[in-house]
Design an enzyme around this catalytic site. Sequence first.
Site, short mmCIF file in Angstrom:
data_model
loop_
_atom_site.label_atom_id
_atom_site.label_comp_id
_atom_site.label_asym_id
_atom_site.label_seq_id
_atom_site.Cartn_x
_atom_site.Cartn_y
_atom_site.Cartn_z
N ALA A 61 1.02 2.29 -15.62
CA ALA A 61 1.38 1.29 -16.62
C ALA A 61 1.41 1.91 -18.01
CB ALA A 61 0.38 0.14 -16.59
N GLY A 106 0.26 1.92 -11.31
CA GLY A 106 1.45 1.16 -10.95
C GLY A 106 2.49 1.99 -10.23
N GLU A 109 1.39 1.99 -6.71
CA GLU A 109 1.64 0.65 -6.18
C GLU A 109 3.11 0.42 -5.89
OE1 GLU A 109 -1.65 -2.28 -8.08
OE2 GLU A 109 -0.66 -0.96 -9.53
#
Length: 255
Positions: A61, A106, A109
């Site tokens: 992120a 992220g 992910e």
Amino acid sequence: MTVTLEVSDNVGTIRLDRPPMNALDVAVQDRLRELAEEATRREDVRAVILYGGEKVFAAGADIKEMQEMDHTAMVLRSKALQDSFTAVARIPKPVVAAVTGYALGGGCELALCADYRIAAENAKLGQPEILLGLIPGAGGTQRLARLIGPSRAKDLIFTGRMVKADEALTLGLVDRVVPAAEVYEQAHAWAAQLAKGPALALRAAKESVDAGLETDIDTGLTVERNWFAGLFATEDRERGMRSFVEEGPGKATFR
């Protein structure tokens, strides 16, 4: 654009392009959702590659952006964050992540949203959110545990440590490790092969597996049974069986 969708030979490549590290800020998240939905709709896209370029997949992120958010702001944003990744995970077509360099937070992910992960030998993956006093917020606590098991997932999430490609392969976090220069090429080969397959049967297979992982086995078997029977109404099923009987296995051409 920070994220693009390019289509060639029925393979769509969703490409992150936010140098230097493909940080996943709000604009990137929203664009990912838009392109995942576009890839879902488009009939000329029959398989999808997630790619961050030759140097890095996505390092996580945008921490500077997140630092400015208070509790209220993140309550309002967190659902949109998860929805962006869920849109990628629910593309009803085969999806492969071509992972180079860092896939952290992220970025990891996002790779978890793919059906298959091909990693470069120099890839490093992990969920380092705990080092910021946080936990993964874009599906990491759920998809990682489902993929590699709860104990291994907790180890990565609790410690925030990065794993190299060879350990990621051992854990089941990635499915294939190749030289960095071959990552995209091999991902494209995987996607192109499946792009020639029976689209509805592939969708049925993906949705049956994914739905089954989220429910009890009896409900999963019902999902499978309904899709299995439904595919007998498709032209691809007729083509596949006719080709098998007349020519042998593996020679059918699907529409």
